[in-house]
Write a protein that holds these residues in place. Structure first.
Motif, short mmCIF file in Angstrom:
data_model
loop_
_atom_site.label_atom_id
_atom_site.label_comp_id
_atom_site.label_asym_id
_atom_site.label_seq_id
_atom_site.Cartn_x
_atom_site.Cartn_y
_atom_site.Cartn_z
N ILE A 86 82.41 64.08 -36.50
CA ILE A 86 83.35 62.85 -36.23
C ILE A 86 83.55 62.78 -34.61
O ILE A 86 83.43 63.72 -33.98
CB ILE A 86 84.76 62.82 -36.83
CG1 ILE A 86 85.58 61.42 -36.68
CG2 ILE A 86 85.34 63.97 -36.15
CD1 ILE A 86 86.52 61.65 -37.74
N VAL A 131 83.14 73.41 -36.14
CA VAL A 131 83.54 72.07 -37.10
C VAL A 131 83.43 72.60 -38.43
O VAL A 131 82.00 72.68 -38.99
CB VAL A 131 83.31 70.75 -36.93
CG1 VAL A 131 83.93 69.79 -37.71
CG2 VAL A 131 83.07 70.25 -35.52
N GLU A 160 88.80 69.50 -42.00
CA GLU A 160 88.23 69.41 -43.35
C GLU A 160 88.37 70.30 -44.20
O GLU A 160 87.69 70.60 -45.26
CB GLU A 160 86.89 68.73 -43.32
CG GLU A 160 86.66 67.39 -42.37
CD GLU A 160 85.07 67.19 -42.08
OE1 GLU A 160 84.38 67.80 -42.72
OE2 GLU A 160 84.94 66.01 -41.77
N TYR A 183 95.77 63.48 -42.19
CA TYR A 183 95.34 62.43 -42.61
C TYR A 183 95.30 62.08 -44.40
O TYR A 183 95.37 63.22 -44.86
CB TYR A 183 94.14 61.79 -42.19
CG TYR A 183 93.62 60.38 -42.19
CD1 TYR A 183 94.46 59.36 -41.84
CD2 TYR A 183 92.55 60.00 -43.33
CE1 TYR A 183 94.13 58.01 -42.16
CE2 TYR A 183 92.13 58.76 -43.37
CZ TYR A 183 93.04 57.50 -42.91
OH TYR A 183 92.58 56.55 -43.33
N LYS A 186 92.74 64.09 -46.45
CA LYS A 186 92.58 65.56 -46.15
C LYS A 186 93.38 66.42 -47.26
O LYS A 186 93.85 65.94 -48.23
CB LYS A 186 93.22 65.76 -44.62
CG LYS A 186 92.73 65.07 -43.70
CD LYS A 186 91.29 65.18 -43.08
CE LYS A 186 90.79 64.22 -42.21
NZ LYS A 186 89.57 64.28 -41.50
N TRP A 285 86.27 69.82 -49.50
CA TRP A 285 86.97 68.54 -49.14
C TRP A 285 86.73 67.40 -49.63
O TRP A 285 87.39 66.64 -50.35
CB TRP A 285 87.19 68.57 -47.69
CG TRP A 285 87.81 67.36 -47.13
CD1 TRP A 285 88.91 66.78 -47.32
CD2 TRP A 285 87.19 66.21 -46.38
NE1 TRP A 285 89.33 65.83 -46.89
CE2 TRP A 285 88.28 65.22 -46.27
CE3 TRP A 285 85.83 66.14 -45.66
CZ2 TRP A 285 87.90 64.23 -45.38
CZ3 TRP A 285 85.83 64.89 -44.94
CH2 TRP A 285 86.74 64.02 -44.69
N PHE A 317 78.59 61.37 -41.72
CA PHE A 317 78.70 61.15 -40.08
C PHE A 317 77.40 60.69 -39.61
O PHE A 317 76.32 61.22 -40.04
CB PHE A 317 79.38 62.21 -39.50
CG PHE A 317 80.67 62.73 -39.77
CD1 PHE A 317 81.52 61.87 -39.79
CD2 PHE A 317 80.61 63.86 -40.24
CE1 PHE A 317 82.84 62.54 -40.10
CE2 PHE A 317 81.95 64.60 -40.67
CZ PHE A 317 83.13 63.60 -40.41
C1 LIG Z 1 89.69 63.53 -39.95
C2 LIG Z 1 88.99 64.65 -38.94
C3 LIG Z 1 89.30 64.63 -37.73
C4 LIG Z 1 90.60 63.68 -37.36
O1 LIG Z 1 91.62 63.56 -37.68
P1 LIG Z 1 92.58 62.33 -37.59
O2 LIG Z 1 93.86 62.79 -38.01
O3 LIG Z 1 92.05 61.48 -38.45
O4 LIG Z 1 92.49 61.93 -36.29
C5 LIG Z 1 88.75 65.38 -36.75
N1 LIG Z 1 87.86 66.07 -37.12
C6 LIG Z 1 87.07 66.27 -38.21
C7 LIG Z 1 86.08 67.14 -38.81
C8 LIG Z 1 87.71 65.33 -39.43
O5 LIG Z 1 87.06 65.24 -40.50
#
Ligand SMILES: *Cc1c(COP(=O)(O)O)cnc(C)c1O
Length: 373
Positions: A86, A131, A160, A183, A186, A285, A317
């Motif tokens: 992201i 990540v 995630e 979020y 999640k 996830w 993505f």
């Molecule tokens: C959801 C997500 C974010 C950002 O989180 P927000 O709370 O939406 O800002 C960052 N990195 C990854 C890999 C994500 O999936």
């Protein structure tokens, strides 16, 4: 399509343990960013991750932003991030006046490829941002060795992958700092929310300062650094405490969902499914499907056909090297990351919410089978 039969891609699970805690905030008036649930949420989540400190912030993106700034890297330092991720990752690096350097991902786990990380290191490299992708952890055994050999910091993006494991060790406690998002889609949620966890006392102090305008403890309204208001509210933290108390149940549901999909779809040669390496615990996830090259349509068409059958999906993505806003800044010119490009064009994820039933999974799988055969 029958009315009401649309299956959404993700739904949160807000337990009945939530309301009493939120009610307490409302009744006591502790609705802003002070109040007992903030330290309780920070303590519970950091402990779950095996880290000494938690610093709750407004979302996962701001978590990455303060984490990158807390590293205090010299401007122009290079930070290795995956091409497949992201944009929050690239934004956090750029806002810290650093330079994002991309590496492609493993075609099966979709996580950054450690061999390519090693090859991307230069005399200016200072940090790596692994990540953990769609619930599968990065091979941190390799990343930790590389970082130690080259004296690099590690900021995990675990947004995630709450509860995912590498050889029995939970993500979030593996690098110098780790960032989580809460979020609504999640694995645990506070509506909007995030947290940085770390076992380093100095980073924790800096993170707390950066999230709250860099007020100086000894002299209020006197500032020596530009900070942010990235605070989380006590109301959100109350939801977070209730969610942490149920996190193992959420992970169990995600793993059951993945098992159910796997049982129904694994014999289809036209699609690749998520994997779990023998050293890893995947928390699935979202459940992703990637079309084989001989399927005569792409993910956009796949999504359209599933939607016509009442099945919601989301694309994967688009690589950082294909983002106009980053290319305009002169980044990643002429570069190509073939695994990332293929995932962006051939992959999507299907309904994976915490309230998904076996019957709904049956319907999704029947639709998938129909569409690809
Ligand atoms: C959801 C997500 C974010 C950002 O989180 P927000 O709370 O939406 O800002 C960052 N990195 C990854 C890999 C994500 O999936």
């Amino acid at each position: 399509m029958e009315p009401g039969s649309f299956i959404p891609v993700s739904e949160p699970l807000i337990g009945d343990n939530t309301l009493p805690l939120v009610k307490e905030c409302v009744e006591t008036g502790w609705v802003s960013s002070e109040g007992r649930f903030i330290p309780e949420f920070e303590g519970k989540w950091s402990q779950y991750c095996g880290a000494a400190h938690g610093v709750a912030v407004s979302n996962g993106t701001t978590a990455l932003q303060v984490a990158m700034k807390a590293l205090n890297l010299e401007p122009g330092s290079e930070v290795i991030i995956p091409s497949y991720t992201i944009i929050s990752c690239a934004i956090a690096v750029l806002e810290a006046d650093c330079v994002p350097v991309l590496v492609d991902c493993d075609p099966e786990t979709w996580c950054m490829d450690p061999d390519q990380v090693e090859a991307a290191i230069t005399s200016r490299t200072r940090a790596i941002m692994p990540v953990h992708m769609f619930g599968h952890p990065v091979d941190m055994r390799r990343i930790l060795k590389i970082a130690a050999r080259h004296d690099l910091r590690i900021v995990e993006d675990a947004a995630e992958a709450h509860g995912a494991e590498v050889e029995g060790r939970r993500v979030g406690g593996l690098g110098d700092m780790a960032c989580f998002s809460f979020y609504a889609n999640k694995i645990i949620t506070t509506g909007e929310g995030g947290m940085v966890v770390t076992s380093n006392d100095d980073y924790a102090d800096r993170l707390r300062s950066l999230r709250n305008l860099c007020f100086r403890p000894e002299r209020r309204f006197y500032h020596t650094e530009i900070g942010h208001n990235y605070r989380l509210t006590n109301l959100q933290a109350a939801v977070g405490v209730a969610q942490v108390n149920r996190v193992d149940d959420h992970i169990r549901r995600k793993r059951q969902m993945a098992k159910a999909y796997h049982e129904r779809l694994s014999e289809l040669p036209q699609i690749a499914l998520p994997v779990e390496r023998d050293w890893a615990k995947n928390v699935y996830w979202m459940y992703c499907l990637v079309l084989a090259d001989d399927v005569p349509f792409d993910a956009v068409e796949f999504a359209k056909r599933l939607r016509a059958k009442g099945i919601d999906t989301r694309p994967l993505f688009l690589g950082m090297h294909e983002q106009p806003v980053l290319r305009e800044r002169g980044l990643f010119a002429g570069s190509s990351y073939p695994v990332t490009e293929r995932l962006a064009r051939r992959g999507l994820y299907v309904p994976s919410g915490l309230t998904l039933t076996e019957m709904q999974i049956d319907r999704v799988c029947a639709a998938v089978r129909d569409v690809i055969s």
